[in-house]
Design a protein around this motif. Sequence first.
Motif, mmCIF file in Angstrom:
data_model
loop_
_atom_site.group_PDB
_atom_site.id
_atom_site.type_symbol
_atom_site.label_atom_id
_atom_site.label_comp_id
_atom_site.label_asym_id
_atom_site.label_seq_id
_atom_site.Cartn_x
_atom_site.Cartn_y
_atom_site.Cartn_z
ATOM 1 N N ASP A 127 10.163 78.998 -30.718
ATOM 2 C CA ASP A 127 9.096 78.043 -31.015
ATOM 3 C C ASP A 127 8.177 78.450 -32.161
ATOM 4 O OD1 ASP A 127 9.889 76.302 -28.971
ATOM 5 O OD2 ASP A 127 8.757 77.440 -27.479
ATOM 6 N N ARG A 128 8.122 79.749 -32.453
ATOM 7 C CA ARG A 128 7.246 80.237 -33.509
ATOM 8 C C ARG A 128 7.941 81.321 -34.322
ATOM 9 N NH1 ARG A 128 4.659 76.560 -31.897
ATOM 10 N NH2 ARG A 128 2.502 76.469 -31.226
ATOM 11 N N VAL A 129 7.611 81.357 -35.604
ATOM 12 C CA VAL A 129 7.969 82.468 -36.477
ATOM 13 C C VAL A 129 6.641 83.034 -36.972
ATOM 14 C CG1 VAL A 129 8.921 83.115 -38.717
ATOM 15 C CG2 VAL A 129 10.211 81.617 -37.223
ATOM 16 N N VAL A 130 6.490 84.335 -36.809
ATOM 17 C CA VAL A 130 5.307 85.025 -37.315
ATOM 18 C C VAL A 130 5.790 85.964 -38.407
ATOM 19 C CG1 VAL A 130 3.404 86.587 -36.773
ATOM 20 C CG2 VAL A 130 4.136 84.877 -35.082
ATOM 21 N N HIS A 166 8.659 88.703 -38.037
ATOM 22 C CA HIS A 166 9.247 89.352 -39.208
ATOM 23 C C HIS A 166 8.150 90.188 -39.865
ATOM 24 C CE1 HIS A 166 12.937 86.891 -39.344
ATOM 25 N NE2 HIS A 166 12.155 85.925 -38.888
ATOM 26 N N ILE A 167 8.360 91.494 -39.958
ATOM 27 C CA ILE A 167 7.412 92.392 -40.605
ATOM 28 C C ILE A 167 8.134 92.981 -41.808
ATOM 29 C CG2 ILE A 167 5.929 94.400 -40.325
ATOM 30 C CD1 ILE A 167 6.267 93.813 -37.208
ATOM 31 N N MET A 168 7.613 92.684 -43.003
ATOM 32 C CA MET A 168 8.327 93.042 -44.224
ATOM 33 C C MET A 168 7.392 93.678 -45.245
ATOM 34 S SD MET A 168 10.414 89.493 -44.700
ATOM 35 C CE MET A 168 9.287 88.413 -43.827
ATOM 36 N N GLN A 169 7.980 94.472 -46.101
ATOM 37 C CA GLN A 169 7.246 94.935 -47.260
ATOM 38 C C GLN A 169 7.173 93.771 -48.247
ATOM 39 O OE1 GLN A 169 8.506 98.779 -48.698
ATOM 40 N NE2 GLN A 169 8.888 99.458 -46.596
ATOM 41 N N PRO A 170 6.124 93.695 -49.050
ATOM 42 C CA PRO A 170 5.909 92.531 -49.911
ATOM 43 C C PRO A 170 7.088 92.158 -50.812
ATOM 44 C CG PRO A 170 3.936 93.851 -49.842
ATOM 45 C CD PRO A 170 5.001 94.640 -49.125
ATOM 46 N N ALA A 171 7.762 93.123 -51.412
ATOM 47 C CA ALA A 171 8.890 92.799 -52.303
ATOM 48 C C ALA A 171 10.028 92.148 -51.524
ATOM 49 C CB ALA A 171 9.388 94.058 -53.007
ATOM 50 N N ILE A 172 10.298 92.628 -50.333
ATOM 51 C CA ILE A 172 11.350 92.042 -49.481
ATOM 52 C C ILE A 172 10.948 90.633 -49.059
ATOM 53 C CG2 ILE A 172 12.568 92.281 -47.276
ATOM 54 C CD1 ILE A 172 13.393 94.414 -49.303
ATOM 55 N N ARG A 173 9.693 90.486 -48.671
ATOM 56 C CA ARG A 173 9.200 89.170 -48.245
ATOM 57 C C ARG A 173 9.287 88.163 -49.384
ATOM 58 N NH1 ARG A 173 3.579 88.115 -44.944
ATOM 59 N NH2 ARG A 173 3.750 85.843 -44.829
ATOM 60 N N GLN A 174 8.917 88.581 -50.565
ATOM 61 C CA GLN A 174 8.976 87.684 -51.716
ATOM 62 C C GLN A 174 10.428 87.332 -52.056
ATOM 63 O OE1 GLN A 174 7.161 89.276 -55.231
ATOM 64 N NE2 GLN A 174 7.264 87.328 -56.320
ATOM 65 N N TYR A 175 11.305 88.306 -51.999
ATOM 66 C CA TYR A 175 12.703 88.084 -52.346
ATOM 67 C C TYR A 175 13.371 87.086 -51.393
ATOM 68 C CZ TYR A 175 17.627 88.907 -53.317
ATOM 69 O OH TYR A 175 18.950 88.729 -53.635
#
Length: 140
Positions: A35-38, A88-97
Amino acid sequence: MDLRKLQRVVIDALEDIKAQDVAVFDTTKLTGVFDRVVMASATNNRQTRALANNVREKAKENGFEVLSVEGEDTGEWVLVDLGDIVVHIMQPAIRQYYNLEEIWGGKPVRVKLNPHSLSKPQPGIDFFPHGQDALSNQYS
């Protein structure tokens, strides 16, 4: 299961370890699986792992089941599956990609966040510093 309570537990757990750019999306119309993505960003592998561990521990402490945790070996992107919520916990470059906001971001959920949790404004997402009562009960 109380979705709002679990959502609050997740957000608080992320904020405890100073997650950045926290965003919550309603996925009920997109999938029947959750139901949710964080999504949250971390500055390095150690913080990514610490955030995932804190989400896992706080969920368990509050009586919620943790189905799985993926990606802790590298720490660049860690996924915590809590059934109704996927974190989802990501480093900024991974999140942006990977730009998961493009996939899941159609319906942001308004939640109360600490100012440090949202380092840059995101369209359609409001943040409410702790202590501000306006809308806090409705969206917490």
